[in-house]
Structures are given as structure tokens and as C-alpha cells.
Design an enzyme around this catalytic site. Structure first.
Site, PDB file in Angstrom:
ATOM      1  N   GLN A 201       0.885  -1.168   0.000  1.00 32.35           N
ATOM      2  CA  GLN A 201       0.000   0.000   0.000  1.00 32.35           C
ATOM      3  C   GLN A 201       0.921   1.215   0.000  1.00 32.35           C
ATOM      4  OE1 GLN A 201      -3.195   0.995  -0.258  1.00 32.35           O
ATOM      5  NE2 GLN A 201      -2.541   3.093   0.185  1.00 32.35           N
ATOM      6  N   GLN A 203       0.298   4.572  -1.213  1.00 31.78           N
ATOM      7  CA  GLN A 203      -0.184   5.914  -0.901  1.00 31.78           C
ATOM      8  C   GLN A 203      -0.229   6.105   0.610  1.00 31.78           C
ATOM      9  OE1 GLN A 203      -4.232   6.914  -2.049  1.00 31.78           O
ATOM     10  NE2 GLN A 203      -3.737   9.049  -2.334  1.00 31.78           N
ATOM     11  N   GLY A 330     -10.577   0.881   2.717  1.00 32.62           N
ATOM     12  CA  GLY A 330     -11.678   0.221   2.038  1.00 32.62           C
ATOM     13  C   GLY A 330     -11.210  -0.217   0.662  1.00 32.62           C
ATOM     14  N   GLY A 331     -10.575   0.709  -0.019  1.00 35.92           N
ATOM     15  CA  GLY A 331     -10.068   0.403  -1.347  1.00 35.92           C
ATOM     16  C   GLY A 331      -8.893   1.287  -1.695  1.00 35.92           C
ATOM     17  N   MET A 332      -8.136   0.866  -2.674  1.00 38.59           N
ATOM     18  CA  MET A 332      -7.011   1.661  -3.173  1.00 38.59           C
ATOM     19  C   MET A 332      -6.992   1.536  -4.684  1.00 38.59           C
ATOM     20  SD  MET A 332      -4.471   3.647  -2.615  1.00 38.59           S
ATOM     21  CE  MET A 332      -3.601   4.325  -4.031  1.00 38.59           C
ATOM     22  N   GLU A 333      -6.933   2.697  -5.335  1.00 40.43           N
ATOM     23  CA  GLU A 333      -7.159   2.789  -6.775  1.00 40.43           C
ATOM     24  C   GLU A 333      -5.954   2.394  -7.618  1.00 40.43           C
ATOM     25  OE1 GLU A 333      -6.971   5.255  -4.531  1.00 40.43           O
ATOM     26  OE2 GLU A 333      -6.108   7.086  -5.347  1.00 40.43           O
ATOM     27  N   ASN A 334      -5.219   1.392  -7.256  1.00 39.71           N
ATOM     28  CA  ASN A 334      -4.048   1.017  -8.041  1.00 39.71           C
ATOM     29  C   ASN A 334      -4.485   0.783  -9.491  1.00 39.71           C
ATOM     30  OD1 ASN A 334      -2.287   1.126  -5.787  1.00 39.71           O
ATOM     31  ND2 ASN A 334      -3.229  -0.784  -5.069  1.00 39.71           N
ATOM     32  N   HIS A 357     -16.086   4.321  -6.403  1.00 40.88           N
ATOM     33  CA  HIS A 357     -15.061   5.284  -5.967  1.00 40.88           C
ATOM     34  C   HIS A 357     -13.684   4.928  -6.545  1.00 40.88           C
ATOM     35  CE1 HIS A 357     -13.214   8.089  -2.952  1.00 40.88           C
ATOM     36  NE2 HIS A 357     -12.189   7.268  -3.147  1.00 40.88           N
ATOM     37  N   GLU A 358     -13.277   3.701  -6.356  1.00 39.87           N
ATOM     38  CA  GLU A 358     -11.931   3.330  -6.837  1.00 39.87           C
ATOM     39  C   GLU A 358     -11.857   3.392  -8.361  1.00 39.87           C
ATOM     40  OE1 GLU A 358      -9.996   3.621  -4.567  1.00 39.87           O
ATOM     41  OE2 GLU A 358     -11.298   3.195  -2.869  1.00 39.87           O
ATOM     42  N   HIS A 361     -11.388   6.938  -9.631  1.00 43.34           N
ATOM     43  CA  HIS A 361     -10.001   7.425  -9.558  1.00 43.34           C
ATOM     44  C   HIS A 361      -9.245   7.199 -10.876  1.00 43.34           C
ATOM     45  CE1 HIS A 361      -9.204   8.945  -5.576  1.00 43.34           C
ATOM     46  NE2 HIS A 361      -9.624   7.859  -4.959  1.00 43.34           N
ATOM     47  N   GLU A 380      -9.400  13.141  -4.184  1.00 41.36           N
ATOM     48  CA  GLU A 380     -10.504  12.524  -3.434  1.00 41.36           C
ATOM     49  C   GLU A 380     -11.827  13.279  -3.552  1.00 41.36           C
ATOM     50  OE1 GLU A 380     -10.202   9.602  -2.558  1.00 41.36           O
ATOM     51  OE2 GLU A 380      -8.030   9.327  -2.430  1.00 41.36           O
ATOM     52  N   ASP A 435      -0.523  10.377   6.872  1.00 41.05           N
ATOM     53  CA  ASP A 435      -1.375   9.305   7.404  1.00 41.05           C
ATOM     54  C   ASP A 435      -2.185   9.758   8.622  1.00 41.05           C
ATOM     55  OD1 ASP A 435      -0.425   7.511   5.571  1.00 41.05           O
ATOM     56  OD2 ASP A 435       1.123   6.704   6.903  1.00 41.05           O
ATOM     57  N   TYR A 443     -12.438  14.692   0.891  1.00 40.05           N
ATOM     58  CA  TYR A 443     -13.453  13.889   0.210  1.00 40.05           C
ATOM     59  C   TYR A 443     -14.781  14.637   0.107  1.00 40.05           C
ATOM     60  CZ  TYR A 443     -10.521   9.708   0.931  1.00 40.05           C
ATOM     61  OH  TYR A 443      -9.507   8.792   0.912  1.00 40.05           O
ATOM     62  N   ARG A 617      -9.473  -2.255   8.865  1.00 42.38           N
ATOM     63  CA  ARG A 617      -9.805  -1.044   8.115  1.00 42.38           C
ATOM     64  C   ARG A 617      -9.866   0.159   9.065  1.00 42.38           C
ATOM     65  NH1 ARG A 617     -15.256  -0.397   4.437  1.00 42.38           N
ATOM     66  NH2 ARG A 617     -14.689   1.632   3.599  1.00 42.38           N
ATOM     67  N   LYS A 619     -10.867   3.139   8.828  1.00 43.36           N
ATOM     68  CA  LYS A 619     -12.102   3.914   8.892  1.00 43.36           C
ATOM     69  C   LYS A 619     -12.971   3.441  10.069  1.00 43.36           C
ATOM     70  CE  LYS A 619     -16.383   4.453   6.454  1.00 43.36           C
ATOM     71  NZ  LYS A 619     -17.241   3.983   5.393  1.00 43.36           N
TER      72      LYS A 619
HETATM   73  N1  BES Z   1      -6.862   6.592  -2.335  1.00 42.40           N
HETATM   74  C1  BES Z   1      -7.722   6.325  -1.244  1.00 42.40           C
HETATM   75  C2  BES Z   1      -7.021   5.721  -0.075  1.00 42.40           C
HETATM   76  C3  BES Z   1      -5.915   6.592   0.491  1.00 42.40           C
HETATM   77  C4  BES Z   1      -6.048   7.973   0.547  1.00 42.40           C
HETATM   78  C5  BES Z   1      -4.784   5.995   0.977  1.00 42.40           C
HETATM   79  C6  BES Z   1      -5.004   8.741   1.072  1.00 42.40           C
HETATM   80  C7  BES Z   1      -3.755   6.755   1.506  1.00 42.40           C
HETATM   81  C8  BES Z   1      -3.860   8.137   1.559  1.00 42.40           C
HETATM   82  C9  BES Z   1      -8.898   5.448  -1.655  1.00 42.40           C
HETATM   83  O1  BES Z   1      -9.358   5.726  -2.935  1.00 42.40           O
HETATM   84  C10 BES Z   1     -10.037   5.782  -0.752  1.00 42.40           C
HETATM   85  O2  BES Z   1     -10.433   6.912  -0.730  1.00 42.40           O
HETATM   86  N2  BES Z   1     -10.558   4.810  -0.043  1.00 42.40           N
HETATM   87  C11 BES Z   1     -11.706   5.016   0.807  1.00 42.40           C
HETATM   88  C12 BES Z   1     -12.933   4.717  -0.018  1.00 42.40           C
HETATM   89  C13 BES Z   1     -14.202   5.324   0.423  1.00 42.40           C
HETATM   90  C14 BES Z   1     -14.142   6.810   0.567  1.00 42.40           C
HETATM   91  C15 BES Z   1     -15.306   4.931  -0.536  1.00 42.40           C
HETATM   92  C16 BES Z   1     -11.566   4.054   1.964  1.00 42.40           C
HETATM   93  O3  BES Z   1     -10.626   3.274   1.964  1.00 42.40           O
HETATM   94  O4  BES Z   1     -12.357   4.104   2.880  1.00 42.40           O
HETATM   95 ZN    ZN Z   2     -10.235   7.686  -2.950  1.00 45.48          ZN
END
Ligand code: BES
Ligand code: ZN
Length: 663
Positions: A201, A203, A330-334, A357-358, A361, A380, A435, A443, A617, A619
Site C-alpha cells: 500500500q 499511498q 476500504g479500497g485503493m485505486e491502483n 469510488h476506486e 479514480h 478525493e 497518514d 473527500y 480497516r 475507517k
Molecule cells: N486513495 C484512497 C485511499 C488513500 C487515501 C490511501 C489517502 C492513503 C492516503 C482510496 O481511494 C479511498 O479513498 N478509499 C476510501 C474509499 C471510500 C471513501 C469509498 C476508503 O478506503 O475508505
Molecule cells: Zn479515494
């Protein structure tokens, strides 16, 4: 053997960055932003000003601490991107699961911008660099290199002396078992429980913990990679995956589109593939594959509607990789392969906004990239706005309104408990770890701002603007100020009677949200307010409420709107009527556990324990741990955290330790 130790302090770095900006620009915002960072930077002024710090005079700028951050400066990289730009990466890494290290070589093709022959400075974190060679083309010779002093947030600069004319450098290294951007999982932590798993990971600034490079979103590179794995496992990357690739322990990848370092990603595990559509599919452990493919079967539709409305998908395929539950996001837009938490496989598609969302991106973030982490809202905020739009296209108006309303409530919650300076979209992150500043502001405030623009100029006009924006800046990294300059040339010029530049600046540079900002609401929600109130007033019993048709979103709204304090009897009544402690939907379980922790509801203790141990996670984890700490349950927080820690990702350990133990 090594040249003198290279040792720039962060204040020197910032001082040097500020020195490169004129005093007038310091007060008005730096003029460097006139040119976005181009795909091919040869004819451009590079936006980064982190270049000369190695040789800059000691903190000459008295304004270093008080002045505004300079637009276009990445304060989170040591790389001297004004002198050199990495254009291509060739990676050859072996995943040694026994020792938890990635070991091999990174070959960087570099373009020289500097007139003289300065050293090349790369970002690293906890890397063991064993040899560096450099030269022209294939003719690489050993060169001197040194690692500087470790900065707690940024890692360690690697200084490489380059021979004249060098355009390639090869670095032999291995990662540390505790690398901040890599998680090594025991078989026990996977769905199948038989094979280990690895995922990266990168980012925001963790690519440097597994590859030495210019770890800044201002630099884009293509890459090729060879990943060597134990025989029975499959490797996938943010590149051209081949689901048919033989399991022979060697996987080859190519990413022909130039991407920033934070989008380089590797996953290794017992992975199978199932197509979902022509261009979309899922990689997952066999135990999860069918459920994931079913849950996310609308991905192809999402891809198509996004293309129709916002321009072509430029990355060839779009696949998902389902990770074990310790994945910290939750997700990462690789690119080409979004990394996804399994905790959104709810069985009813209620949490698939994450996929939208991903996917989004692929336009906002991967195609147009924030030039520094201060500009994260460009990634975001646009993505959150697009997510809502995709959800409307695929699932209709009611879902759209509910998603928007929940986002608005999240924003309000963050606005209520953040310091003013962290409510600013173009946030000042100097001296801070990105972080730890993660919030809903980039967002949801970003998205609400774009929604206001849409409302003011009309949807059709705004969609045209977005389509043009994606075309105009495709494959570039841009700053907030580049965006503003573009807005001035486009919407502000076209609709001077509808838009107001001062108000737009207020959105971007001031805390809170401007008066009269839109307030997305949903009838499906507002009709629940009296129901909740009647129950709170004791006029109806929980089991009398007709919840048969309630969607996930309505449940969440109903629960999140509960008052701070509920009585033991009320909690019991809710739980008995709706079986909330046992909810299979992780978002519902989370909302309920937040209520349970606030009110010390003991029957949920076991579920809380299990939730915190089995899910990584952040969040969910951060608010739950914070809630425990603030509600007299510090001992419980510590006990569960210590139990769960061996299974947590390094990032999860870092941010939650801070909540539990302070600095
Ligand atoms: N790119 C982000 C995750 C991220 C942001 C990692 C900044 C490190 C630094 C990813 O697209 C994201 O926003 N994930 C959210 C999704 C949600 C808002 C739908 C998540 O993981 O909760
Ligand atoms: Zn995002």
C-alpha cells in the site's frame, strides 16, 4: 568507502523550498503553479522546489515556519526533481516469505534537467541498500552512495553520485520486515488459511519503503517488473495482469502508462481470477471469488457509464483484487487493479459505492494526479463527486440522494471536531505525516464544492467542463492553483453571473463551508426522523417499527442519528428487535458498536473484540479505539489492541497506537 554522510534536516528542506519562491509569491501564492507538471517535463519548469536542499545554506528563510506552503512543492519527498526525473522503472524482486523481505534490484531510467552534475537524491524508508551502479545504457559501473539521517515522517534520503551523462541507475536492496508499505500475512489471516499473502500500500508516502525512487506524485514513470514468488502463489500488480500466467514462481508485468509512485502496487497470494465483463474481473482467494464476482457484477456497467459521461477509460482493463480483512483501507485505486477490502462483500451490493469510488479514480487521481499531498482534495473530492454520479447512473436517484446525504453527515461530523486549519481543502501538511491527517474534508468538502458548481452552472454544462478537464490535464500532476487557473479560463469566464471567484477561494482556502452551501438530503431518510423520535419518546416499541423495506443506507441513517446517550433498556430493546450486535453488514455493525461503546453496552463486548481483531480497516478502527479511550474504557482498548496488533498492517499499528498511547 562511503562518502560523507548526507544529512539534510526537515527545516533546511523547507527553508530551501521557500527560498526558491519570491517574497511576493510567498504572500500571494507561488507563481510556479502557472505550469502544471507535464507528462514530459523536458520543456517545463518542474513544479517541485525540493531540489537544492542538500547544498542549500542553513535555514536562511525566517519565514520557513510561518509562511504558507508553496504551491507545487512536495514537502514529503527528499527527491531533487528539479535536477533529475525518473522516467521508467525496471523492478526485479523476490518475495521471501520466510524472512518477510522483498529483495532485488530497481533500475531507474533518469532524465537530467540540471545543468551541472549534482548527486541524485531518492526517497527510501528502512531499505537496506547493498550496491548502486550507474552509467549510460547498459554500461553501469559501481558508484558511491550514502544514506542520510532518518526523518520520522519522510524516511531516509539516498544520495547517489552519478558519473557525467548517466541516464540509468541500478540499486540493489532489500526491504525491512516492518516496511511501512508492505504487509506480510500468515496463512491464518487469509480466507483459505493455507497460504501466506503479501500486499503493498504505497499511498501516500510508503512506496519508498519497498522501492528506492522519487516518491512524489509529481513524477510519473512507466514500469516493468519481474516478481518472484513461492511456486504455488500468484503475483498481481497495478499493471497488465495475465490471469492465465502459469504458476511457476515468476511473473512479468508491464505498465505502459506513466504513473506516480504511489500507484505502484504488488499483491501475492493464492489467487484465482473470474471475469465479470469484457474489461472487468476479480482476483481473489478461491474461497471469496464467487461472492466477490457476484457482489461487484455491476463494475462493467459502472465503467461504461463513467466513460460515456466523463471520457474514455485509458487504462485498458479494470480488475479488482480482493484482499484479506487486515487491508487498512476500504479500497485503493491502483491502476488497472483496484485493491479492495473483503469487508464490503455484504451480499446485497449495499457497499459497492466503494467500487465506483476506486474506479472513478481512473479519471480523478490516476489520470489527473494531485501534485502534492496538500492537493489531495483534487484526487478525493473529484472522486467522491464522481462516485455519487456513478451510483446515480447505475442505481437511480434514491440511492444517489442517500449516498450524498450520508456523505454530508460525515462532513458535518468532521467539521464539528477538527481544528480550523484542518478544515481547509488545500491543507498545510508541512512537518506532518499525511497518514495522521486523514479525514473526510478532502473527500466530502471537495465533493460538496463540486456539487455546488454543478448546481450553479447546470449539470450538462458542468459535465462538459469535467470531460474537458480530464482531457486537458490527462497524465499530468496538478496543484490546487493549476485547477483554479483552469477554472478561471473556463467556468468562471463562461458563467460570470453564476459563479463568484471569492466564494470559490473561500471553499478552498477557508475552514468550514460557505453559507448557503448545498445540503443534500433524502426523503427516504427524513421520513425516518419521526420514527426514531417516537421510539426515543417511548411512543412505539422497536419491534413495532416496520423496517421490512429499509435499505442498508436507511439503517445506517437511523442508527447514526441516535442521541449520544441511550439507556441500557433502550439498547437492549433495539438489539433484541433488530439483532444489531450480530449484523453481518460491517457498516451497520460499526455504527452499532459506536453506540454500544459510547454507552458501555456489555452484550456487544464480544462482538467489538472480534470486530477489532478481525478487521484492519482504519475507517472503523480509529473511531472505535478513540471512542473506547474517550468513554472510560482505556484498558479494554489496550487489551484488544495488543491482542490484534500482530495481525494489523504497520499503518494500522501506527495510527491506532497514537490514539491509545499518545506520541
Ligand atoms: N486513495 C484512497 C485511499 C488513500 C487515501 C490511501 C489517502 C492513503 C492516503 C482510496 O481511494 C479511498 O479513498 N478509499 C476510501 C474509499 C471510500 C471513501 C469509498 C476508503 O478506503 O475508505
Ligand atoms: Zn479515494
Amino acid at each position: 568507502m562511503l562518502p560523507q554522510l548526507f544529512n539534510p534536516s526537515l527545516s533546511r528542506l523547507i527553508g530551501a523550498a521557500l527560498l526558491s519562491c519570491s517574497i511576493a509569491a510567498l504572500t500571494a501564492g507561488c507563481s510556479k503553479t502557472e505550469q502544471p507538471v507535464q507528462k514530459d517535463s523536458t520543456e517545463q519548469t518542474p513544479a517541485s522546489a525540493t531540489t537544492q536542499q542538500a547544498d542549500a545554506p542553513e535555514a536562511e528563510s525566517p519565514k520557513a515556519d510561518s509562511a504558507k506552503p508553496e504551491s507545487g512543492v512536495d514537502y514529503h519527498s527528499f527527491a531533487n526533481t528539479n535536477d533529475y526525473r525518473v522516467k521508467h522503472l525496471d523492478l526485479d524482486l523476490t518475495a521471501d516469505f520466510g524472512n518477510k523481505v522483498l529483495k532485488g534490484t530497481a533500475v531507474l531510467d533518469i532524465q537530467k534537467l540540471a545543468k551541472k552534475n549534482p548527486a541524485l537524491i531518492l526517497d527510501t524508508r528502512d531499505l537496506d541498500v547493498t550496491a548502486v551502479r550507474a552509467g549510460i545504457g547498459q554500461d553501469l559501473k559501481p558508484v558511491k552512495f550514502s544514506l542520510g539521517k532518518k526523518d520520522p515522517h519522510l524516511g531516509t534520503p539516498l544520495k547517489i553520485n552519478l558519473p557525467k551523462g548517466a541516464n540509468r541507475v541500478a540499486i540493489e536492496y532489500q526491504t525491512s520486515p516492518g516496511a511501512s508499505g508492505v504487509q506480510w500475512l500468515e496463512p491464518q489471516q487469509t480466507a483459505g488459511k493455507k497460504h501466506p499473502f503479501l500486499f503493498t500500500q504505497a499511498q501516500a508516502i510508503h512506496a519508498r519503503s519497498f522501492i528506492p525512487l522519487q516518491d512524489t506524485p509529481q513524477v510519473r514513470m512507466t514500469y516493468k517488473a519481474t516478481i518472484r514468488t513461492p511456486q504455488e502463489l500468484r503475483a498481481v500488480m497495478s499493471a497488465n495482469n495475465d490471469p492465465e500466467a502459469e504458476l511457476d514462481g515468476v511473473f512479468e508485468f508491464e505498465m505502459p502508462q506513466a504513473i506516480p509512485s504511489y500507484l505502484i502496487a504488488i499483491g501475492i497470494g493464492n489467487l484465482d481470477f473470474k471475469p465479470m465483463g469484457e474489461r472487468t474481473g476479480v482476483y481473489a482467494e478461491p474461497e471469496l471469488l464467487e461472492a466477490a464476482a457476484k457482489e461487484f457484477e455491476d463494475t462493467e456497467d459502472m465503467l461504461e457509464v463513467t466513460e460515456e459521461n466523463f471520457g474514455p477509460y485509458r487504462w485498458d482493463r479494470y480488475d479488482l483484487l480482493i484482499l484479506p480483512p487486515s487491508f487498512p483501507f476500504g479500497g485503493m485505486e491502483n491502476p488497472r487493479l483496484s485493491f479492495i477490502t473483503p469487508t464490503v462483500i455484504a451480499g446485497d451490493k449495499s457497499l459497492v459505492a466503494l467500487i465506483a469510488h476506486e474506479l472513478a479514480h481512473s479519471w480523478s487521481g490516476n489520470l489527473i494526479t494531485n501534485a502534492s499531498w496538500r492537493d489531495l482534495w483534487l484526487n478525493e473530492g473529484f472522486t467522491t463527486y464522481l462516485t455519487n454520479r456513478i451510483m446515480q447512473f447505475v442505481y437511480g436517484d434514491e440511492r444517489y440522494k442517500m449516498e450524498m446525504a450520508l456523505g454530508y453527515d460525515d462532513l458535518q461530523a468532521d467539521l464539528a471536531d477538527r481544528p480550523d486549519k484542518d478544515e481547509i481543502m488545500a491543507i498545510d501538511l508541512r512537518g506532518r505525516d499525511p497518514d495522521e491527517v486523514f479525514s473526510n474534508i478532502p473527500y466530502e468538502k471537495g465533493s460538496l464544492f463540486l456539487y455546488e458548481l454543478e448546481q450553479k452552472v447546470g449539470r450538462e454544462n458542468f459535465d462538459k467542463f469535467l470531460m474537458d478537464y480530464f482531457n486537458n490535464f490527462a497524465f499530468q500532476s496538478i496543484t490546487t492553483e493549476d485547477f483554479l487557473a483552469y477554472l478561471q479560463k473556463t467556468l468562471l469566464k463562461q458563467y460570470p453571473d453564476k459563479l463568484d471567484e471569492e466564494r470559490i477561494k473561500q471553499w478552498i482556502y477557508q475552514p468550514g463551508i460557505p453559507d448557503g452551501a448545498p445540503h443534500p438530503q433524502s426523503d427516504a431518510f427524513t421520513k425516518l426522523d419521526p420514527v426514531r423520535q417516537q421510539w426515543l419518546d417511548g411512543k412505539v416499541e422497536a419491534r413495532e417499527i416496520d423496517t421490512a423495506d429499509w435499505t442498508f443506507h436507511q439503517w445506517k441513517y437511523f442508527l447514526d442519528g441516535m442521541p449520544e446517550k441511550l439507556s441500557e433498556d433502550q439498547l437492549k430493546e433495539l438489539d433484541e428487535a433488530f439483532n444489531l450486535t450480530q449484523s453481518k453488514n460491517n457498516e451497520i455493525a460499526f455504527s452499532w458498536l459506536m453506540i454500544a461503546v459510547r454507552n458501555q453496552y456489555a452484550p456487544a463486548d464480544a462482538r467489538l473484540d472480534d470486530f477489532l481483531v478481525s478487521i484492519g480497516r482504519n475507517k472503523f478502527l480509529r473511531p472505535l479505539y478513540r471512542n473506547l479511550m474517550e468513554n472510560g474504557q482505556q484498558e479494554t482498548a489496550k487489551r484488544i489492541f495488543e491482542k490484534a496488533k500482530p495481525g494489523y498492517h504497520p499503518l494500522t499499528v501506527k495510527v491506532n497506537s497514537k490514539i491509545i498511547y499518545g506520541d
